[in-house]
Design a protein around this motif. Structure first.
Motif, PDB file in Angstrom:
ATOM      1  N   ARG A  82       0.830  -1.206   0.000  1.00 19.18           N
ATOM      2  CA  ARG A  82       0.000   0.000   0.000  1.00 19.18           C
ATOM      3  C   ARG A  82       0.869   1.262   0.000  1.00 19.18           C
ATOM      4  O   ARG A  82       0.620   2.212  -0.739  1.00 19.18           O
ATOM      5  CB  ARG A  82      -0.926   0.008   1.218  1.00 19.18           C
ATOM      6  CG  ARG A  82      -1.842   1.222   1.224  1.00 19.18           C
ATOM      7  CD  ARG A  82      -2.716   1.310   2.451  1.00 19.18           C
ATOM      8  NE  ARG A  82      -3.438   2.584   2.457  1.00 19.18           N
ATOM      9  CZ  ARG A  82      -3.997   3.112   3.519  1.00 19.18           C
ATOM     10  NH1 ARG A  82      -3.912   2.495   4.685  1.00 19.18           N
ATOM     11  NH2 ARG A  82      -4.624   4.262   3.447  1.00 19.18           N
ATOM     12  N   ALA A  83       1.907   1.241   0.837  1.00 20.48           N
ATOM     13  CA  ALA A  83       2.794   2.402   0.918  1.00 20.48           C
ATOM     14  C   ALA A  83       3.524   2.629  -0.403  1.00 20.48           C
ATOM     15  O   ALA A  83       3.656   3.767  -0.872  1.00 20.48           O
ATOM     16  CB  ALA A  83       3.793   2.207   2.054  1.00 20.48           C
ATOM     17  N   GLU A  84       3.971   1.551  -1.014  1.00 15.49           N
ATOM     18  CA  GLU A  84       4.734   1.654  -2.270  1.00 15.49           C
ATOM     19  C   GLU A  84       3.857   2.139  -3.413  1.00 15.49           C
ATOM     20  O   GLU A  84       4.297   2.926  -4.264  1.00 15.49           O
ATOM     21  CB  GLU A  84       5.355   0.298  -2.592  1.00 15.49           C
ATOM     22  CG  GLU A  84       6.467   0.351  -3.616  1.00 15.49           C
ATOM     23  CD  GLU A  84       7.201  -0.973  -3.713  1.00 15.49           C
ATOM     24  OE1 GLU A  84       6.801  -1.810  -4.558  1.00 15.49           O
ATOM     25  OE2 GLU A  84       8.166  -1.171  -2.946  1.00 15.49           O
ATOM     26  N   GLN A  85       2.625   1.690  -3.450  1.00 11.74           N
ATOM     27  CA  GLN A  85       1.711   2.140  -4.491  1.00 11.74           C
ATOM     28  C   GLN A  85       1.435   3.632  -4.374  1.00 11.74           C
ATOM     29  O   GLN A  85       1.272   4.330  -5.379  1.00 11.74           O
ATOM     30  CB  GLN A  85       0.401   1.347  -4.430  1.00 11.74           C
ATOM     31  CG  GLN A  85       0.513  -0.081  -4.925  1.00 11.74           C
ATOM     32  CD  GLN A  85      -0.810  -0.817  -4.885  1.00 11.74           C
ATOM     33  OE1 GLN A  85      -1.819  -0.283  -4.418  1.00 11.74           O
ATOM     34  NE2 GLN A  85      -0.814  -2.051  -5.370  1.00 11.74           N
ATOM     35  N   ALA A  86       1.394   4.117  -3.143  1.00 14.32           N
ATOM     36  CA  ALA A  86       1.094   5.534  -2.918  1.00 14.32           C
ATOM     37  C   ALA A  86       2.311   6.430  -3.079  1.00 14.32           C
ATOM     38  O   ALA A  86       2.202   7.560  -3.561  1.00 14.32           O
ATOM     39  CB  ALA A  86       0.501   5.718  -1.510  1.00 14.32           C
ATOM     40  N   LEU A  87       3.497   5.923  -2.696  1.00  4.96           N
ATOM     41  CA  LEU A  87       4.663   6.792  -2.586  1.00  4.96           C
ATOM     42  C   LEU A  87       5.885   6.355  -3.379  1.00  4.96           C
ATOM     43  O   LEU A  87       6.869   7.092  -3.452  1.00  4.96           O
ATOM     44  CB  LEU A  87       5.071   6.910  -1.100  1.00  4.96           C
ATOM     45  CG  LEU A  87       3.998   7.368  -0.127  1.00  4.96           C
ATOM     46  CD1 LEU A  87       4.507   7.262   1.305  1.00  4.96           C
ATOM     47  CD2 LEU A  87       3.559   8.781  -0.441  1.00  4.96           C
ATOM     48  N   GLY A  88       5.854   5.160  -3.925  1.00  2.00           N
ATOM     49  CA  GLY A  88       7.061   4.620  -4.531  1.00  2.00           C
ATOM     50  C   GLY A  88       7.883   3.894  -3.486  1.00  2.00           C
ATOM     51  O   GLY A  88       7.398   3.568  -2.387  1.00  2.00           O
ATOM     52  N   ALA A  89       9.140   3.642  -3.790  1.00  2.15           N
ATOM     53  CA  ALA A  89       9.987   2.843  -2.898  1.00  2.15           C
ATOM     54  C   ALA A  89      10.136   3.510  -1.528  1.00  2.15           C
ATOM     55  O   ALA A  89      10.338   4.719  -1.427  1.00  2.15           O
ATOM     56  CB  ALA A  89      11.355   2.639  -3.525  1.00  2.15           C
ATOM     57  N   ILE A  90      10.045   2.704  -0.483  1.00  4.37           N
ATOM     58  CA  ILE A  90      10.266   3.171   0.882  1.00  4.37           C
ATOM     59  C   ILE A  90      11.743   2.962   1.184  1.00  4.37           C
ATOM     60  O   ILE A  90      12.213   1.828   1.299  1.00  4.37           O
ATOM     61  CB  ILE A  90       9.399   2.384   1.892  1.00  4.37           C
ATOM     62  CG1 ILE A  90       7.918   2.424   1.474  1.00  4.37           C
ATOM     63  CG2 ILE A  90       9.596   2.933   3.292  1.00  4.37           C
ATOM     64  CD1 ILE A  90       7.339   3.817   1.338  1.00  4.37           C
ATOM     65  N   ASP A  91      12.498   4.051   1.305  1.00  2.81           N
ATOM     66  CA  ASP A  91      13.948   3.900   1.417  1.00  2.81           C
ATOM     67  C   ASP A  91      14.509   4.112   2.820  1.00  2.81           C
ATOM     68  O   ASP A  91      15.715   3.981   3.031  1.00  2.81           O
ATOM     69  CB  ASP A  91      14.665   4.809   0.415  1.00  2.81           C
ATOM     70  CG  ASP A  91      14.330   6.280   0.574  1.00  2.81           C
ATOM     71  OD1 ASP A  91      13.430   6.614   1.359  1.00  2.81           O
ATOM     72  OD2 ASP A  91      14.976   7.105  -0.099  1.00  2.81           O
ATOM     73  N   ILE A  92      13.646   4.432   3.771  1.00  2.00           N
ATOM     74  CA  ILE A  92      14.050   4.481   5.181  1.00  2.00           C
ATOM     75  C   ILE A  92      13.076   3.607   5.957  1.00  2.00           C
ATOM     76  O   ILE A  92      11.862   3.828   5.901  1.00  2.00           O
ATOM     77  CB  ILE A  92      14.031   5.922   5.730  1.00  2.00           C
ATOM     78  CG1 ILE A  92      14.994   6.812   4.955  1.00  2.00           C
ATOM     79  CG2 ILE A  92      14.368   5.931   7.221  1.00  2.00           C
ATOM     80  CD1 ILE A  92      14.849   8.295   5.271  1.00  2.00           C
TER      81      ILE A  92
END
Length: 258
Positions: A82-92
């Protein structure tokens, strides 16, 4: 020459914090948002997460709430998706979710042991692995930060399972840093000492807790806001060559434990 303060900026980064509904995670989420990160707050208590998102947005930040049970791999994967679809890669990725069940060794049954280890160790494993796999697939660098404890560096009576779980994630931090370095993913840990949170406030307000504080080198508890700076160092470019490190933030408490 790069402005030294600009190295601490998290503009353009997305940070996911587990256990963000209260205590340390709640404060870290607000601190990283103030540093410019888009923050993904994850926990099981959805209503608290939505309130936190409101606080962050009211302060000019950007945040997203996702439901996550770190002991459930499917829940972890769904939250990252869900986070990736909304924001792209989670890098932290900040592994903060943790529990305790204080008991002497002879009184710890399998249920109690599983309760502590499933969240404090396996939960960290699940979140770090899911996040790292997605970063590698996206060919993105990243920073994974594990919130350990000084009780992973030294022991304390009546906290056997908790001490073991935090010692495990401290060694996991070092192992992951070596495995993930080739993917440009750094892994570090913070080892907090005693900080006042809603979980321990009653104890430290009682006579026994006050007496324990007087035995601490700093003669006081930490303030959760005092963890934001160290985490920001490890999350940002300011800590670009810091890898496999366990940073004690404890008013010299761990020095006394050795």
């Amino acid at each position: 020459m790069v402005n030294s303060l600009e190295q601490f900026s998290l503009q353009g980064h997305a940070a996911l914090i587990t256990g963000a509904s209260s205590g340390i995670g709640h404060t870290l989420a607000k601190g990283l948002a103030q540093a410019g990160a888009t923050v993904v707050v994850a926990a099981r208590r959805a209503e608290r997460l939505e309130a936190l998102v409101g606080e962050i947005e009211a302060g000019g930040g950007s945040a997203l709430a996702v439901s996550m049970d770190v002991t459930d791999k499917a829940s972890v994967a769904a939250a990252f998706e869900r986070a990736e679809q909304a924001l792209g890669a989670i890098d932290i990725i900040i592994n903060n979710a943790g529990v305790a069940d204080p008991k002497g060794f002879l009184k710890i049954d399998d249920e109690s042991l599983d309760f502590v280890m499933n969240t404090n160790f396996r939960g960290v494993w699940h979140v770090a692995q899911e996040g790292a796999r997605r970063l590698v697939a996206a060919k993105r660098p990243g920073s994974i930060i594990i919130i350990g404890s000084v009780l992973g560096l030294g022991a304390h009576p009546g906290q056997t399972a908790y001490c073991a779980s935090k010692a495990a994630v401290i060694h996991l931090t070092k192992s992951l840093s070596l495995d993930l370095m080739k993917h440009n993913i750094r892994v570090n840990a913070i080892a907090p000492g005693w900080f006042r949170t809603e979980i321990n406030a009653d104890f430290f307000d009682a006579p026994a807790g006050k007496a324990y504080i007087e035995q601490m080198p700093a003669r006081r508890l930490g303030k959760v806001e005092e963890l934001v700076g160290p985490v920001l160092l490890l999350a940002s470019d300011a800590g670009s060559f810091v890898n496999g490190t366990v940073l004690a933030v404890d008013g010299a408490h761990s020095a006394k434990l050795v």
